[in-house]
Design a protein around this motif. Structure first.
Motif, PDB file in Angstrom:
ATOM      1  N   ALA A 115       0.832  -1.208   0.000  1.00  0.00           N
ATOM      2  CA  ALA A 115       0.000   0.000   0.000  1.00  0.00           C
ATOM      3  C   ALA A 115       0.864   1.254   0.000  1.00  0.00           C
ATOM      4  O   ALA A 115       1.969   1.273   0.542  1.00  0.00           O
ATOM      5  CB  ALA A 115      -0.918  -0.003   1.220  1.00  0.00           C
ATOM      6  N   ASP A 116       0.353   2.328  -0.622  1.00  0.00           N
ATOM      7  CA  ASP A 116       1.096   3.586  -0.612  1.00  0.00           C
ATOM      8  C   ASP A 116       0.880   4.310   0.717  1.00  0.00           C
ATOM      9  O   ASP A 116       0.042   3.919   1.542  1.00  0.00           O
ATOM     10  CB  ASP A 116       0.695   4.464  -1.799  1.00  0.00           C
ATOM     11  N   LEU A 117       1.656   5.364   0.930  1.00  0.00           N
ATOM     12  CA  LEU A 117       1.616   6.065   2.210  1.00  0.00           C
ATOM     13  C   LEU A 117       0.251   6.710   2.476  1.00  0.00           C
ATOM     14  O   LEU A 117      -0.206   6.750   3.622  1.00  0.00           O
ATOM     15  CB  LEU A 117       2.718   7.125   2.263  1.00  0.00           C
ATOM     16  N   GLN A 118      -0.406   7.195   1.444  1.00  0.00           N
ATOM     17  CA  GLN A 118      -1.705   7.831   1.654  1.00  0.00           C
ATOM     18  C   GLN A 118      -2.727   6.817   2.159  1.00  0.00           C
ATOM     19  O   GLN A 118      -3.533   7.128   3.046  1.00  0.00           O
ATOM     20  CB  GLN A 118      -2.189   8.492   0.364  1.00  0.00           C
ATOM     21  N   THR A 119      -2.686   5.609   1.612  1.00  0.00           N
ATOM     22  CA  THR A 119      -3.595   4.560   2.095  1.00  0.00           C
ATOM     23  C   THR A 119      -3.277   4.210   3.541  1.00  0.00           C
ATOM     24  O   THR A 119      -4.176   4.091   4.387  1.00  0.00           O
ATOM     25  CB  THR A 119      -3.466   3.304   1.218  1.00  0.00           C
ATOM     26  N   LEU A 120      -1.999   4.050   3.849  1.00  0.00           N
ATOM     27  CA  LEU A 120      -1.595   3.670   5.203  1.00  0.00           C
ATOM     28  C   LEU A 120      -1.851   4.789   6.207  1.00  0.00           C
ATOM     29  O   LEU A 120      -2.098   4.514   7.388  1.00  0.00           O
ATOM     30  CB  LEU A 120      -0.122   3.278   5.210  1.00  0.00           C
ATOM     31  N   PHE A 121      -1.805   6.031   5.748  1.00  0.00           N
ATOM     32  CA  PHE A 121      -2.031   7.165   6.646  1.00  0.00           C
ATOM     33  C   PHE A 121      -3.402   7.093   7.300  1.00  0.00           C
ATOM     34  O   PHE A 121      -3.575   7.510   8.455  1.00  0.00           O
ATOM     35  CB  PHE A 121      -1.879   8.480   5.879  1.00  0.00           C
ATOM     36  N   THR A 122      -4.377   6.541   6.602  1.00  0.00           N
ATOM     37  CA  THR A 122      -5.718   6.443   7.189  1.00  0.00           C
ATOM     38  C   THR A 122      -5.711   5.581   8.451  1.00  0.00           C
ATOM     39  O   THR A 122      -6.552   5.755   9.337  1.00  0.00           O
ATOM     40  CB  THR A 122      -6.724   5.864   6.183  1.00  0.00           C
TER      41      THR A 122
END
Length: 485
Positions: free
Chosen positions: A41-48
């Motif tokens: 997963a990219d960072l934006q997905t993981l940020f959630t």
């Protein structure tokens, strides 16, 4: 039997009660198994999963780290080159982060792939900057909140004490004035003091995460979870680190990167990392000559894109000259389980109905060590009284299929007509490379088994094979391969 790892066919149980988000919205109860979907997963997905935008139910925020730990276990079980996973594990522990902190664990799959695995065969200086800029580290050691006038020292201190120079180069108990440190007036101080930490912390102000926070002038950072440099938060005034002057207003990230240069290219760093590597891969008491030669190579290769791979191969070559008896290292719980699965030819299929607890009970699993020193790896620490019983349970659980991870056939290569004497002799050679009649005779004695009795009960035999693997001889190994890669 060849075991494969496919994230889409590897499942984790997800179970929690219904609840509410902070704004009062409901989320439903869940009880299901789900495949691994966050490893790339990219960072934006993981940020959630940090919970900042309240879109992920709180019980699911630990999922990124859970998926990552399962993937690490499976990679260790399925790899034909366990020394590669051991090398990766070293750097994972060297730049240790605490994944049970949900804000940190949210980014752990990306950290594993884009920092640890990406750079651990490459160049240390490049790896060091990737570490300093990653949101997992920025959250863990609080640098994301560090700003001019309120510099947070956590990252800078661990950068010196753990990631580079090492505790032996901390000279504050000897010198309180930077000018007194040997070499400082020439810009080549032999070690660091607290003042160097304070100044380095100032150099890293403004290194932060796009986390939606306010940066002044009615502006907010985007919520993308990736690294950003905020000029408004940076302390632009001059600094001095190890006697080296860092001019005012040097430019975007220049003084922070200069600190990384100073740390990465210092002889104390080379020695600290060399000693840790030799201790991890050769012996708990690292030979000085090998430490010195490894440190020299570290410095000599400091600008080489394959610096760390070349150091690995240096260790392999030097280790080939050392008797196996002098380079036995105790196996981690994951490696212990992986080796037994391989030797016993268990048709392993991941099942988290207790297997993960078995791994964690036998020692710390990846990303579970709370402090930045990293998971201990010496024989004394790994075989402490609290872990020995659980290591035995881990092997017995696999041997007897407690967790439904796979049942092996103990008669596959020898048939079911052999006596206990013959059958256990066969398994001793598989487990230890030679027969160990002393071990089997003890089992015959305490189990009241006749050596010549036919061993045709697979459950009994599996239990006995597990007991053999619980002995100290099986739990150590030579980590490095015989030839360079």
């Amino acid at each position: 039997m060849k075991i494969s790892f496919n994230p889409s066919e590897t499942f984790i149980k997800v179970k929690y009660k219904a609840g509410k988000f902070r704004d009062g919205r409901d989320y439903p109860a869940v009880d299901e198994k789900r495949p691994l979907t966050l490893l790339n997963a990219d960072l934006q997905t993981l940020f959630t999963y940090t919970g900042g935008n309240d879109t992920i139910p709180n019980p699911e925020r630990s999922r990124p780290r859970q998926e990552l730990v399962v993937s690490i276990i499976m990679r260790n079980i399925t790899t034909p080159k366990p020394w590669e996973e051991a090398w990766i594990s070293f750097w994972r522990d060297h730049f240790s982060i605490f994944g049970n902190d949900l804000n940190v664990g949210a980014f752990s799959p990306h950290w594993e792939e884009q920092v640890i695995r990406k750079f651990c065969w490459g160049n240390f200086r490049e790896m060091l900057e990737a570490v300093a800029c990653h949101p997992a580290m920025l959250y863990y050691l609080n640098n994301r909140s560090s700003r001019a006038g309120s510099a947070n020292e956590n990252f800078a201190r661990e950068l010196f004490e753990l990631h580079t120079f090492g505790k032996q180069a901390y000279l504050n108990s000897i010198y309180s004035d930077w000018k007194k440190v040997p070499g400082a007036l020439e810009g080549s101080a032999t070690g660091y003091i607290d003042e160097d930490v304070y100044e380095a912390a100032r150099a890293f102000t403004g290194w932060t995460v796009n986390d939606g926070s306010n940066i002044g002038n009615n502006k907010k950072l985007p919520e993308t979870g990736d690294f950003t440099y905020v000029e408004l938060r940076h302390d632009n005034y001059q600094k001095r680190v190890l006697g080296i002057e860092l001019p005012s207003y040097s430019g975007s990230m220049v003084d922070g990167r200069k600190v990384l240069d100073i740390c990465a290219f210092h002889s104390a760093t080379a020695h600290h990392i060399a000693e840790k590597l030799v201790r991890r891969f050769i012996n708990d008491t690292p030979p000085k000559k090998l430490v010195d030669s490894t440190a020299a190579l570290f410095l000599n290769q400091k600008s080489n894109a394959n610096q760390l791979k070349n150091i690995f191969n240096h260790l392999v070559k030097e280790a080939s000259l050392i008797p196996d008896s002098d380079k036995q290292k105790i196996m981690t719980p994951i490696r212990l389980a992986s080796k037994f699965i391989s030797v016993a030819n268990i048709p392993f299929k991941f099942n988290d109905e207790g297997f993960l607890r078995g791994i964690e009970g036998a020692g710390f699993s990846p990303y579970s060590w709370p402090s930045p020193e990293g998971i201990p790896d010496s024989m004394v620490e790994i075989l402490s009284p609290g872990y020995v019983k659980e290591r035995i349970s881990l092997i017995q659980g696999l041997a007897e299929n407690w967790w439904q991870t796979g049942e092996f056939d103990p008669f596959l290569e020898i048939g079911s007509n052999a006596s206990f004497q013959v059958l256990l002799g066969f398994w001793e050679k598989k487990l230890f490379g030679k027969e160990r009649p002393d071990l089997r005779n003890q089992m015959f004695k305490f189990g009241k088994i006749s050596p010549n009795e036919k061993a045709n009960n697979p459950e009994v035999v599996r239990k006995m094979i597990g007991l053999l693997a619980c002995t100290p001889t099986f739990q150590t190994e030579v980590v490095l391969p015989k030839t360079v890669i």
